[in-house]
Design a protein around this motif. Structure first.
Motif, PDB file in Angstrom:
ATOM      1  N   VAL A 189       0.881  -1.160   0.000  1.00  0.00           N
ATOM      2  CA  VAL A 189       0.000   0.000   0.000  1.00  0.00           C
ATOM      3  C   VAL A 189       0.922   1.214   0.000  1.00  0.00           C
ATOM      4  N   LYS A 190       0.981   1.873  -1.147  1.00  0.00           N
ATOM      5  CA  LYS A 190       1.996   2.912  -1.345  1.00  0.00           C
ATOM      6  C   LYS A 190       1.521   4.306  -0.982  1.00  0.00           C
ATOM      7  N   ASN A 191       0.217   4.534  -1.075  1.00  0.00           N
ATOM      8  CA  ASN A 191      -0.283   5.903  -0.957  1.00  0.00           C
ATOM      9  C   ASN A 191      -0.990   6.177   0.364  1.00  0.00           C
ATOM     10  N   GLY A 192      -0.730   5.324   1.355  1.00  0.00           N
ATOM     11  CA  GLY A 192      -1.262   5.600   2.686  1.00  0.00           C
ATOM     12  C   GLY A 192      -2.633   5.026   2.962  1.00  0.00           C
ATOM     13  N   GLU A 193      -3.412   4.762   1.897  1.00  0.00           N
ATOM     14  CA  GLU A 193      -4.772   4.277   2.124  1.00  0.00           C
ATOM     15  C   GLU A 193      -5.148   3.262   1.046  1.00  0.00           C
ATOM     16  N   PHE A 194      -5.931   2.251   1.446  1.00  0.00           N
ATOM     17  CA  PHE A 194      -6.283   1.179   0.520  1.00  0.00           C
ATOM     18  C   PHE A 194      -7.617   0.588   0.960  1.00  0.00           C
ATOM     19  N   LYS A 195      -8.464   0.274  -0.010  1.00  0.00           N
ATOM     20  CA  LYS A 195      -9.762  -0.322   0.282  1.00  0.00           C
ATOM     21  C   LYS A 195      -9.965  -1.537  -0.609  1.00  0.00           C
ATOM     22  N   LYS A 196     -10.422  -2.637  -0.019  1.00  0.00           N
ATOM     23  CA  LYS A 196     -10.635  -3.854  -0.805  1.00  0.00           C
ATOM     24  C   LYS A 196     -11.725  -4.694  -0.161  1.00  0.00           C
ATOM     25  N   TRP A 197     -12.418  -5.447  -1.015  1.00  0.00           N
ATOM     26  CA  TRP A 197     -13.421  -6.406  -0.523  1.00  0.00           C
ATOM     27  C   TRP A 197     -12.743  -7.722  -0.208  1.00  0.00           C
ATOM     28  N   PHE A 198     -13.019  -8.276   0.966  1.00  0.00           N
ATOM     29  CA  PHE A 198     -12.485  -9.578   1.363  1.00  0.00           C
ATOM     30  C   PHE A 198     -13.641 -10.516   1.678  1.00  0.00           C
ATOM     31  N   ALA A 199     -13.381 -11.808   1.500  1.00  0.00           N
ATOM     32  CA  ALA A 199     -14.422 -12.810   1.739  1.00  0.00           C
ATOM     33  C   ALA A 199     -14.513 -13.212   3.209  1.00  0.00           C
ATOM     34  N   GLY A 200     -13.597 -12.684   4.031  1.00  0.00           N
ATOM     35  CA  GLY A 200     -13.511 -13.101   5.431  1.00  0.00           C
ATOM     36  C   GLY A 200     -12.315 -14.021   5.590  1.00  0.00           C
ATOM     37  N   GLU A 201     -11.225 -13.495   6.144  1.00  0.00           N
ATOM     38  CA  GLU A 201      -9.987 -14.272   6.183  1.00  0.00           C
ATOM     39  C   GLU A 201      -8.970 -13.653   7.134  1.00  0.00           C
ATOM     40  N   SER A 202      -7.858 -14.371   7.299  1.00  0.00           N
ATOM     41  CA  SER A 202      -6.729 -13.842   8.070  1.00  0.00           C
ATOM     42  C   SER A 202      -5.799 -13.090   7.131  1.00  0.00           C
ATOM     43  N   LEU A 203      -5.348 -11.929   7.572  1.00  0.00           N
ATOM     44  CA  LEU A 203      -4.397 -11.135   6.804  1.00  0.00           C
ATOM     45  C   LEU A 203      -3.196 -10.825   7.676  1.00  0.00           C
ATOM     46  N   GLN A 204      -2.045 -10.655   7.046  1.00  0.00           N
ATOM     47  CA  GLN A 204      -0.877 -10.186   7.773  1.00  0.00           C
ATOM     48  C   GLN A 204      -0.602  -8.739   7.380  1.00  0.00           C
ATOM     49  N   LEU A 205      -0.438  -7.888   8.372  1.00  0.00           N
ATOM     50  CA  LEU A 205      -0.006  -6.517   8.144  1.00  0.00           C
ATOM     51  C   LEU A 205       1.496  -6.485   8.351  1.00  0.00           C
ATOM     52  N   HIS A 206       2.209  -6.083   7.324  1.00  0.00           N
ATOM     53  CA  HIS A 206       3.670  -6.145   7.361  1.00  0.00           C
ATOM     54  C   HIS A 206       4.211  -4.740   7.115  1.00  0.00           C
ATOM     55  N   ALA A 207       4.813  -4.179   8.140  1.00  0.00           N
ATOM     56  CA  ALA A 207       5.331  -2.810   8.081  1.00  0.00           C
ATOM     57  C   ALA A 207       6.525  -2.731   9.025  1.00  0.00           C
ATOM     58  N   PRO A 208       7.279  -1.641   8.959  1.00  0.00           N
ATOM     59  CA  PRO A 208       8.385  -1.491   9.899  1.00  0.00           C
ATOM     60  C   PRO A 208       7.886  -1.590  11.342  1.00  0.00           C
ATOM     61  N   GLU A 209       8.664  -2.231  12.182  1.00  0.00           N
ATOM     62  CA  GLU A 209       8.316  -2.410  13.599  1.00  0.00           C
ATOM     63  C   GLU A 209       7.915  -1.071  14.213  1.00  0.00           C
ATOM     64  N   GLY A 210       6.763  -1.072  14.885  1.00  0.00           N
ATOM     65  CA  GLY A 210       6.313   0.143  15.559  1.00  0.00           C
ATOM     66  C   GLY A 210       5.429   1.037  14.716  1.00  0.00           C
ATOM     67  N   ALA A 211       5.286   0.737  13.425  1.00  0.00           N
ATOM     68  CA  ALA A 211       4.383   1.520  12.582  1.00  0.00           C
ATOM     69  C   ALA A 211       2.934   1.253  12.998  1.00  0.00           C
ATOM     70  N   PHE A 212       2.062   2.164  12.661  1.00  0.00           N
ATOM     71  CA  PHE A 212       0.645   2.007  12.978  1.00  0.00           C
ATOM     72  C   PHE A 212      -0.161   1.871  11.689  1.00  0.00           C
ATOM     73  N   VAL A 213      -1.102   0.932  11.704  1.00  0.00           N
ATOM     74  CA  VAL A 213      -2.020   0.766  10.575  1.00  0.00           C
ATOM     75  C   VAL A 213      -3.440   0.790  11.126  1.00  0.00           C
ATOM     76  N   GLU A 214      -4.245   1.688  10.574  1.00  0.00           N
ATOM     77  CA  GLU A 214      -5.649   1.771  10.981  1.00  0.00           C
ATOM     78  C   GLU A 214      -6.480   0.891  10.055  1.00  0.00           C
ATOM     79  N   VAL A 215      -7.333   0.062  10.642  1.00  0.00           N
ATOM     80  CA  VAL A 215      -8.181  -0.854   9.875  1.00  0.00           C
ATOM     81  C   VAL A 215      -9.636  -0.536  10.205  1.00  0.00           C
ATOM     82  N   LYS A 216     -10.410  -0.264   9.157  1.00  0.00           N
ATOM     83  CA  LYS A 216     -11.816   0.098   9.352  1.00  0.00           C
ATOM     84  C   LYS A 216     -12.699  -0.863   8.568  1.00  0.00           C
ATOM     85  N   GLU A 217     -13.645  -1.493   9.273  1.00  0.00           N
ATOM     86  CA  GLU A 217     -14.653  -2.316   8.597  1.00  0.00           C
ATOM     87  C   GLU A 217     -15.964  -2.175   9.350  1.00  0.00           C
TER      88      GLU A 217
END
Length: 205
Positions: free
Chosen positions: A138-166
């Motif tokens: 995700v290059k531009n800071g924000e991303f939206k996608k439809w998922f069927a219901g699953e496990s995802l891995q968020l991979h970023a530099p240690e200590g980074a924050f990712v906001e997830v909204k559903e």
């Protein structure tokens, strides 16, 4: 639209195979649908040939080229892409950028090293396949996608924050190694002030 059009315009994501460990032909076959440019690191050439995949470029050192010169005839019109330091990934990406490809699927590259790719994300869209998952940035800071219901891995530099909204619920995740989240069926919105990668399971083990 024909596959020829895709090849000619370099629109179809290229396929860069660095390692086939954990992969079979069945998992790679869908990526071949529109006849992409196929680049293969020297160690995997014979495996990929045995799968019946037509290779466009073999990324190889001098010794491999000398010892396997017959491949140029047997697999015509395959070519060698010479590499001096065995950095097959960098050589392959530089070639794709130089030939105006817009995207690439990288097979067999460790997701732990994806941050080393970020200086090339302005030139290439990349999906990294590290069995049993695939990772996209995700290059531009924000991303939206439809998922069927699953496990995802968020991979970023240690200590980074990712906001997830559903479903109008927000959660903020402080990233540590292998931060997995569960998402339900529906659209999920991701936001961060840093480049981050989302990993999806693509194989069952």
């Amino acid at each position: 639209m024909s596959s020829h059009h895709f090849v000619k315009e370099q629109q179809e994501p290229a396929l860069l195979i660095l390692s086939t460990k954990g992969f079979g032909y069945e998992s790679i076959a869908p990526l071949l649908e529109w006849s992409p440019t196929v680049l293969v690191a020297q160690e995997e050439v014979h495996t990929v040939i045995s799968w019946g995949i037509k290779i466009d470029l073999i990324i190889a050192g001098t010794d491999f080229q000398k010892n396997n010169y017959s491949l140029l005839e047997e697999q015509y019109p395959v070519k060698f892409l010479g590499v001096s330091s065995e950095d097959f990934l960098d050589e392959g990406l530089q070639y794709l950028i130089a030939t105006k490809h817009g995207a690439v699927n990288i097979i067999g590259f460790s997701h732990k090293q994806v941050f080393s790719l970020e200086d090339k994300l302005d030139h290439l869209d990349m999906v990294v396949w590290d069995a049993p998952m695939r990772y996209f940035p995700v290059k531009n800071g924000e991303f939206k996608k439809w998922f069927a219901g699953e496990s995802l891995q968020l991979h970023a530099p240690e200590g980074a924050f990712v906001e997830v909204k559903e479903n109008d619920e927000n959660q903020i995740h402080s990233i540590t190694y292998a931060t997995f989240i569960e998402v339900g069926e529906g659209f999920v919105n991701f936001k961060s002030n840093k480049v981050f990668w989302i990993g999806e399971f693509v194989m069952d083990y």
